[in-house]
Design an enzyme around this catalytic site. Structure first.
Site: not given
Ligand code: E4P
Length: 221
Positions: A88
Site C-alpha cells: 500500500k
Molecule cells: C483503507 O485502506 C483505509 O485505510 C481506510 O478505509 C480508512 O478509513 P477511515 O477513513 O475510516 O480511517
C-alpha cells in the site's frame, strides 16, 4: 464485488473469514497502532498472521517511507513477506513513481489516500493494482465520496485501465450498497458494516413464525 475487512484486529478478521465471504484485508499505520503493534519485526509478523488467517486473500500492508528509494526498499521487503501481500503506497509523487517501479517488477500495489479523479488517473497510469478512494473522509467534508468512486469506475472502463477500484473509508452498511450501485470492484469495510447487511426485521419475524408453526404442528400430532 469483493469484500475486504478494514482492520488489523485478528479476532475480527477471524470472525469475518468464518462467514466465508472475505476476500482480503486492508490495514494502515493507524489501524496497526490501534492494535498496539509497532516496530518492523512485530508489524511484519502481524501481516503474515493476517495472511495465514485469510488463505488466498489480498492483504494490504502500507509503507511508512515517503521517499522513493525508501519506499522501494520497504515495499520490496513487505512483498517478500508473503505472496498475498499487496504493498500500500500513498498517492504522492514519490508514491506514484514507486507504484510504477513495483508494477514493472510484478509487485502488486494499492494506491491509498485518493481523493480526486486526477490522483486516480495517475495511480492507474503508474499501474496500481488497486486504487483506494476514501469515501467516508470525503463525506466528512461535505463532498460526495461515492460520486468519486462511480466516476473513477467510469473513467477506468472508458479508457480500459486494469486498476481495480477499492472503495475505502466505508463507514456503514448503506455505503456498501452504494458501492454496488457505483460499480466498485472492492469495498473495504468495518466488520459491523458487513454484519449490518444481514439485518432485516422481516427475516427475524418470519423465522420466528416458521419455528412457532413447526413447534405447534409437532404438538398437535
Ligand atoms: C483503507 O485502506 C483505509 O485505510 C481506510 O478505509 C480508512 O478509513 P477511515 O477513513 O475510516 O480511517
Amino acid at each position: 464485488m469483493k469484500f475486504f475487512l478494514d482492520t488489523a484486529n485478528l479476532d475480527q478478521i477471524r470472525e469475518a473469514n468464518d462467514l466465508g465471504v472475505l476476500d482480503g484485508v486492508t490495514t494502515n499505520p493507524s489501524l496497526m497502532a490501534k492494535e498496539g503493534i509497532s516496530g518492523v519485526e512485530n508489524c511484519n509478523k502481524h501481516y503474515v498472521d493476517i495472511c495465514n488467517l485469510v488463505p488466498g486473500g489480498d492483504i494490504s500492508a502500507e509503507v511508512i517511507a515517503t521517499e522513493y528509494e525508501e519506499m522501494i526498499k520497504e515495499g520490496t521487503e513487505l512483498h517478500r513477506l508473503h505472496p498475498q501481500i499487496v504493498v500500500k503506497v500513498p498517492c504522492i509523487a514519490d508514491g506514484i513513481k514507486a507504484i510504477k517501479y513495483f508494477s514493472d517488477h510484478g509487485i502488486r500495489t494499492n494506491c491509498t489516500l485518493v481523493f480526486s479523479m486526477g490522483q486516480a488517473l495517475l495511480a492507474a497510469k503508474a499501474g496500481a493494482t488497486y486504487v483506494s478512494p476514501f469515501v467516508g473522509r470525503l463525506d466528512d467534508i461535505s463532498s460526495n465520496g461515492m460520486d468519486l468512486v462511480a466516476n473513477i469506475v467510469e473513467m477506468y472502463r472508458y479508457y480500459g485501465f486494469k486498476t481495480q477500484v477499492l472503495a475505502a473509508s466505508i463507514r456503514h452498511t448503506q455505503h456498501i450498497i452504494e458501492c454496488l450501485n457505483a460499480g466498485a470492484d472492492v469495498a473495504t469495510c468495518p466488520l459491523a458494516a458487513i454484519k449490518g447487511l444481514l439485518k432485516h426485521p422481516l427475516t427475524d419475524s418470519g423465522l420466528k413464525q416458521f419455528l412457532e408453526d413447526h413447534k405447534k404442528a409437532a404438538q398437535n400430532k
